[in-house]
Design an enzyme around this catalytic site. Structure first.
Site, mmCIF file in Angstrom:
data_model
loop_
_atom_site.group_PDB
_atom_site.id
_atom_site.type_symbol
_atom_site.label_atom_id
_atom_site.label_comp_id
_atom_site.label_asym_id
_atom_site.label_seq_id
_atom_site.Cartn_x
_atom_site.Cartn_y
_atom_site.Cartn_z
ATOM 1 N N ASP A 126 0.851 -1.192 0.000
ATOM 2 C CA ASP A 126 0.000 0.000 0.000
ATOM 3 C C ASP A 126 0.885 1.240 0.000
ATOM 4 O O ASP A 126 1.795 1.357 0.836
ATOM 5 C CB ASP A 126 -0.904 0.013 1.234
ATOM 6 C CG ASP A 126 -1.905 -1.139 1.236
ATOM 7 O OD1 ASP A 126 -2.025 -1.825 0.202
ATOM 8 O OD2 ASP A 126 -2.555 -1.349 2.278
ATOM 9 N N ASP B 12 -16.247 -3.750 -1.335
ATOM 10 C CA ASP B 12 -15.815 -3.575 0.049
ATOM 11 C C ASP B 12 -17.045 -3.530 0.942
ATOM 12 O O ASP B 12 -18.022 -2.838 0.644
ATOM 13 C CB ASP B 12 -15.019 -2.281 0.200
ATOM 14 C CG ASP B 12 -13.813 -2.246 -0.732
ATOM 15 O OD1 ASP B 12 -13.332 -3.319 -1.119
ATOM 16 O OD2 ASP B 12 -13.362 -1.140 -1.075
#
Length: 243
Positions: free
Chosen positions: A15, A136
């Protein structure tokens, strides 16, 4: 890199925020628990340890639309294994720019959910195997816009819709457990796997080899592992035995 029916790909997460490799708690800015310089070197290390694919998220792109494209290009030069990339992909033009850089698979979230025709366009031009929809979930409902806005549908309800629009796979992140290193809930994964016949990659809460072993029984064809690798709760070479 194609998914195989009886194989669960182990995908280390890289990330990127502010040009650095970070791990956030539930995606919240300011919650960094890991900060490492030179994300391309981190990516190279995961490849050297045996990874067959990397999961790259541009957090700046996802949170405030400032992309880390120069870092992404460095990673592409550093590694030879396939990359799946998401974060801040708000236009079809930018999606095509990334796919033309030889990103193996692009993860589309908010743009695809609010405008499903973008998924159709990209899958028609580049092939459905290169287009992944990100579903998500928070409190069992899909969330978009950096997990800030909830819509009144479950991941299972949306999954068939996006298969019909050409998505070749689904990234399912359970925000309720993401980044907490407390394990994961198996039922939402099973529910999604049973609802659609395209590959599911799971992310969120994976914190031990036992979690990986349990997930491998669900039919998921990939798993993203982040904080547990960086905090050495999971040894990558051990995890790869379940691939």
């Amino acid at each position: 890199m194609s998914f195989e029916k009886d194989k669960m790909l182990i995908m280390p997460a890289v990330d990127i925020k502010g040009g650095k490799c970070v791990q956030l708690v539930q995606g919240k800015p300011g919650s960094e628990q890991v900060v490492i310089e030179n994300p391309e070197k981190v990516a190279g290390r995961w490849e050297s340890l045996g990874s067959e694919v990397l999961h790259i998220i541009d957090l700046d792109g996802a949170i405030d639309n400032n992309t880390n494209l120069p870092v992404i290009k460095k990673i592409l030069k550093e590694v030879s294994i396939p990359i799946q990339l998401g974060g801040g992909i708000r236009t079809v033009e930018y999606a095509k720019t990334l796919l033309d850089l030889d990103i193996e698979r692009l993860i589309i979230g908010t743009m695809g959910i609010t405008n499903p025709d973008t998924i159709t366009e990209l899958s028609n031009e580049y092939g459905s195997e290169r287009v992944m929809i990100s579903l998500d979930s928070k409190d069992s409902k899909v969330v978009i816009k950096g997990w800030q806005e909830q819509i009144d549908k479950t991941p299972a309800e949306l999954s068939l819709e996006f298969k019909n629009h050409g998505a070749g796979s689904i990234l399912f992140t359970n925000v309720d457990v993401e980044g907490l290193l407390g394990g994961f809930y198996i039922d939402p994964v099973l529910n999604l796997v049973e609802s659609v016949d395209i590959p599911i990659v799971y992310s969120g809460g994976i914190s031990s080899i036992d979690d990986i072993k349990k997930l491998s029984t669900t039919g998921a064809q990939g798993v993203v592992i982040g904080s547990a690798l960086y905090k050495e709760k999971i040894d990558l070479k051990e995890a790869l035995k379940y691939q």
